[in-house]
Design a protein around this motif. Structure first.
Motif, mmCIF file in Angstrom:
data_model
loop_
_atom_site.group_PDB
_atom_site.id
_atom_site.type_symbol
_atom_site.label_atom_id
_atom_site.label_comp_id
_atom_site.label_asym_id
_atom_site.label_seq_id
_atom_site.Cartn_x
_atom_site.Cartn_y
_atom_site.Cartn_z
ATOM 1 N N VAL A 93 -29.506 -12.912 31.909
ATOM 2 C CA VAL A 93 -29.103 -13.504 33.188
ATOM 3 C C VAL A 93 -29.023 -12.431 34.264
ATOM 4 O O VAL A 93 -29.492 -12.630 35.386
ATOM 5 C CB VAL A 93 -27.758 -14.239 33.043
ATOM 6 C CG1 VAL A 93 -27.246 -14.710 34.379
ATOM 7 C CG2 VAL A 93 -27.903 -15.399 32.086
ATOM 8 N N GLN A 94 -28.469 -11.286 33.938
ATOM 9 C CA GLN A 94 -28.346 -10.212 34.919
ATOM 10 C C GLN A 94 -29.706 -9.612 35.278
ATOM 11 O O GLN A 94 -29.879 -9.050 36.348
ATOM 12 C CB GLN A 94 -27.411 -9.122 34.395
ATOM 13 C CG GLN A 94 -26.005 -9.579 34.131
ATOM 14 C CD GLN A 94 -25.291 -10.059 35.372
ATOM 15 O OE1 GLN A 94 -25.521 -9.574 36.465
ATOM 16 N NE2 GLN A 94 -24.437 -11.048 35.215
ATOM 17 N N LEU A 95 -30.655 -9.735 34.366
ATOM 18 C CA LEU A 95 -31.985 -9.172 34.579
ATOM 19 C C LEU A 95 -32.705 -9.831 35.743
ATOM 20 O O LEU A 95 -33.554 -9.205 36.384
ATOM 21 C CB LEU A 95 -32.802 -9.314 33.297
ATOM 22 C CG LEU A 95 -34.043 -8.469 33.137
ATOM 23 C CD1 LEU A 95 -33.677 -7.004 33.185
ATOM 24 C CD2 LEU A 95 -34.725 -8.795 31.828
ATOM 25 N N THR A 96 -32.373 -11.075 36.039
ATOM 26 C CA THR A 96 -33.039 -11.761 37.146
ATOM 27 C C THR A 96 -32.811 -11.046 38.469
ATOM 28 O O THR A 96 -33.709 -10.991 39.305
ATOM 29 C CB THR A 96 -32.551 -13.210 37.255
ATOM 30 O OG1 THR A 96 -31.130 -13.225 37.446
ATOM 31 C CG2 THR A 96 -32.903 -14.006 36.005
ATOM 32 N N THR A 97 -31.643 -10.481 38.649
ATOM 33 C CA THR A 97 -31.343 -9.768 39.891
ATOM 34 C C THR A 97 -32.184 -8.511 40.015
ATOM 35 O O THR A 97 -32.768 -8.251 41.069
ATOM 36 C CB THR A 97 -29.851 -9.401 39.947
ATOM 37 O OG1 THR A 97 -29.084 -10.582 39.822
ATOM 38 C CG2 THR A 97 -29.511 -8.700 41.234
ATOM 39 N N ILE A 98 -32.254 -7.728 38.961
ATOM 40 C CA ILE A 98 -32.985 -6.467 39.063
ATOM 41 C C ILE A 98 -34.480 -6.704 39.195
ATOM 42 O O ILE A 98 -35.177 -5.971 39.884
ATOM 43 C CB ILE A 98 -32.665 -5.506 37.903
ATOM 44 C CG1 ILE A 98 -33.155 -4.115 38.239
ATOM 45 C CG2 ILE A 98 -33.290 -5.948 36.624
ATOM 46 C CD1 ILE A 98 -32.288 -3.014 37.863
ATOM 47 N N VAL A 99 -34.985 -7.763 38.578
ATOM 48 C CA VAL A 99 -36.414 -8.079 38.728
ATOM 49 C C VAL A 99 -36.709 -8.469 40.171
ATOM 50 O O VAL A 99 -37.725 -8.054 40.737
ATOM 51 C CB VAL A 99 -36.817 -9.193 37.739
ATOM 52 C CG1 VAL A 99 -38.175 -9.755 38.067
ATOM 53 C CG2 VAL A 99 -36.783 -8.664 36.319
ATOM 54 N N LYS A 100 -35.809 -9.243 40.770
ATOM 55 C CA LYS A 100 -36.001 -9.652 42.155
ATOM 56 C C LYS A 100 -35.950 -8.442 43.090
ATOM 57 O O LYS A 100 -36.778 -8.314 43.996
ATOM 58 C CB LYS A 100 -34.934 -10.670 42.549
ATOM 59 C CG LYS A 100 -35.176 -11.275 43.901
ATOM 60 C CD LYS A 100 -34.237 -12.414 44.289
ATOM 61 C CE LYS A 100 -32.978 -12.558 43.553
ATOM 62 N NZ LYS A 100 -32.055 -13.544 44.093
ATOM 63 N N VAL A 101 -35.027 -7.535 42.870
ATOM 64 C CA VAL A 101 -34.899 -6.351 43.721
ATOM 65 C C VAL A 101 -36.084 -5.415 43.525
ATOM 66 O O VAL A 101 -36.654 -4.904 44.491
ATOM 67 C CB VAL A 101 -33.567 -5.618 43.435
ATOM 68 C CG1 VAL A 101 -33.526 -4.264 44.100
ATOM 69 C CG2 VAL A 101 -32.402 -6.473 43.879
ATOM 70 N N MET A 102 -36.473 -5.197 42.272
ATOM 71 C CA MET A 102 -37.591 -4.291 41.994
ATOM 72 C C MET A 102 -38.918 -4.857 42.513
ATOM 73 O O MET A 102 -39.800 -4.114 42.888
ATOM 74 C CB MET A 102 -37.716 -4.017 40.496
ATOM 75 C CG MET A 102 -36.575 -3.257 39.924
ATOM 76 S SD MET A 102 -36.505 -1.609 40.615
ATOM 77 C CE MET A 102 -34.986 -1.059 39.958
ATOM 78 N N GLY A 103 -39.041 -6.167 42.518
ATOM 79 C CA GLY A 103 -40.274 -6.780 42.990
ATOM 80 C C GLY A 103 -40.442 -6.694 44.490
ATOM 81 O O GLY A 103 -41.567 -6.660 44.993
ATOM 82 N N SER A 104 -39.343 -6.651 45.217
ATOM 83 C CA SER A 104 -39.433 -6.644 46.677
ATOM 84 C C SER A 104 -39.313 -5.249 47.281
ATOM 85 O O SER A 104 -39.614 -5.069 48.450
ATOM 86 C CB SER A 104 -38.352 -7.544 47.263
ATOM 87 O OG SER A 104 -37.076 -7.011 46.987
ATOM 88 N N ALA A 105 -38.917 -4.275 46.524
ATOM 89 C CA ALA A 105 -38.697 -2.929 47.062
ATOM 90 C C ALA A 105 -39.882 -2.021 46.735
ATOM 91 O O ALA A 105 -40.541 -2.175 45.714
ATOM 92 C CB ALA A 105 -37.423 -2.336 46.467
ATOM 93 N N THR A 106 -40.134 -1.110 47.635
ATOM 94 C CA THR A 106 -41.140 -0.083 47.370
ATOM 95 C C THR A 106 -40.388 1.214 47.100
ATOM 96 O O THR A 106 -39.876 1.857 48.013
ATOM 97 C CB THR A 106 -42.076 0.086 48.583
ATOM 98 O OG1 THR A 106 -41.298 0.365 49.743
ATOM 99 C CG2 THR A 106 -42.879 -1.186 48.814
ATOM 100 N N MET A 107 -40.302 1.549 45.824
ATOM 101 C CA MET A 107 -39.543 2.725 45.417
ATOM 102 C C MET A 107 -40.421 3.607 44.545
ATOM 103 O O MET A 107 -41.395 3.146 43.952
ATOM 104 C CB MET A 107 -38.294 2.310 44.622
ATOM 105 C CG MET A 107 -37.327 1.468 45.400
ATOM 106 S SD MET A 107 -35.745 1.186 44.554
ATOM 107 C CE MET A 107 -36.221 0.337 43.100
#
Length: 123
Positions: free
Chosen positions: A11-25
């Motif tokens: 469940v918590q993984l959904t947040t990090i996937v969303k952040v990683m998908g939208s950020a250019t890091m």
């Protein structure tokens, strides 16, 4: 025991996937973020681990623990999404998760075996 953590982690993984998908890091920042995420999501699970270290007698099935971990994670996300908890008060959600994970260590829940499973064991 890890079923509980994996249910919460999914469940918590959904947040990090969303952040990683939208950020250019950079790769370093992504690896660092994932490591911090894994450590931070492990903190509520420590309530269960500490309760088991103090000889909690609860024995639950893996399916129940996985579903319970996912339910705790979803409820925490729901409280944040509905603005019942704000980002400033997010620690209350973590404390609630720790308390719920500690409580499940003292409860025994076993799902009954299905009829097909019993037939496979007999053969």
């Amino acid at each position: 025991m890890l079923y509980l953590y994996f249910g919460y982690l999914i469940v918590q993984l959904t947040t990090i996937v969303k952040v990683m998908g939208s950020a250019t890091m950079s790769i370093d920042a992504i690896v660092f973020s994932i490591v911090v995420f894994l450590i931070w999501s492990f903190i509520p699970f420590l309530g269960y681990v500490i309760a088991k270290m103090f000889k909690a007698k609860g024995r639950s099935s893996g399916l129940f623990l996985f579903a319970y971990g996912a339910a705790v994670g979803l409820s925490e996300k729901g409280l944040l999404k509905l603005d019942i908890l704000s980002i400033d008060n997010q620690y209350i959600g973590y404390i609630g998760a720790i308390v719920l994970f500690t409580a499940v260590a003292y409860v025994s829940v076993q799902f009954p075996a299905r009829k097909q499973d019993k037939l496979l064991l007999v053969r």
